[in-house]
Scaffold this active site. Structure first.
Site: not given
Ligand code: DGL
Length: 268
Positions: A10-11, A43, A73, A152, A186, A188
């Site tokens: 993933d990023s 993104g 991702c 994050e 997404c 996240h």
């Protein structure tokens, strides 16, 4: 039995929501995780940059002898899956189709919402996949660019006025459209499940794209033998912060420190 590890990338941290599901559903699997924490977010970037970064991520993972790669991702899956799969001699599993398949199974009123990063929504990947599979579906999409930095930074709790305001701002139109299924496109976003579920109400089912990809991997791969598998974590910046926040995504602390790599040294 196939004891080769599964590569997951993933990023940044979001892909850990897929790792969490892999740990639950396939505890014997060995996993190599790469989070590109030095270059997150993807993104907001152009398709060319996302493909270049993703090729390097795959190139790093391929230094291990893997049985498959999970692109955990939404952004890379939406923009680069076909390219990466065409270049690979092992299975490459993205999040888009598994999430769409689950949404198609779950919707009753055929009104489905999709949220994701700006690049994901701009790519139209989820919408195309859903409408190809079921043309009579109504699909409503919305980019939610501020969700990733909130996650994050650990701002994910119900009662946090900033995240609750953002959820209302981004999701009010989708709610007004009467969707009964919402794809969290997404990886996240599952961290925001509580806030999103409480805003959307009980009648809306939420589809976790990372978990759906992990379930797809389980269905398609030859499993590892018995015993607890090992997961190694690699990042491109700040292993200490990664370790600190990883617990939030995995719902357990990681026991070994993440290892730092120089991602630009790999691949294209
Ligand atoms: N995890 C990424 C995704 O699923 C979001 C973070 C980013 O923008 O890189 O799209």
């Amino acid at each position: 039995m196939d004891n080769r590890p599964i590569g997951v990338f993933d990023s940044g941290l979001g892909g850990l929501t897929a790792v969490r599901r892999l740990h639950e559903a396939m505890p014997s699997e060995n996993i190599i995780y790469f989070g590109d924490t030095g270059r997150v977010p993807y993104g907001t970037r152009s398709p060319e940059t996302i493909i270049r970064y993703a090729r390097q991520d795959v190139s790093f993972l391929r230094t291990f002898e893997l049985k498959a790669i999970v692109i955990a991702c939404g952004t890379v899956s939406s923009v680069a899956l076909d390219t990466l799969a065409a270049e690979s001699d092992i299975p490459v599993i993205g999040v888009v189709w598994p999430a769409c398949a689950q949404a198609l199974r779950e919707t009753r009123n055929h009104r489905v919402g999709v949220i994701g990063t700006s690049s994901t929504i701009r790519s139209g990947a989820y919408e195309r996949m859903l409408l190809t599979a079921r043309p009579e579906l109504r699909v409503f999409t919305r980019a939610c660019p501020l969700f990733v930095p909130m996650v994050e930074n650990g701002r994910v709790q119900r009662g946090d006025v900033v995240i609750e305001t953002l959820v209302r701002e981004y999701l009010s139109e989708l709610k007004g459209e009467g969707i009964d299924t919402l794809i969290l496109g997404c990886t996240h976003y599952p961290l925001l499940r509580g806030v999103i579920a409480s805003y959307m109400g009980d009648s809306v089912r939420l589809v976790d794209s990372g978990a759906a990809a992990a379930d797809a991997a389980r269905a398609m791969l030859i499993p590892a033998g018995r015993g607890r598998g090992r997961t190694r974590y690699f990042v491109s910046d700040d292993p200490a912060s990664f370790r600190q926040l990883a617990g939030l995504f995995l719902n357990e602390q990681i026991t070994h420190p993440a290892e730092l790599i120089e991602i630009s040294a790999y691949g294209a």
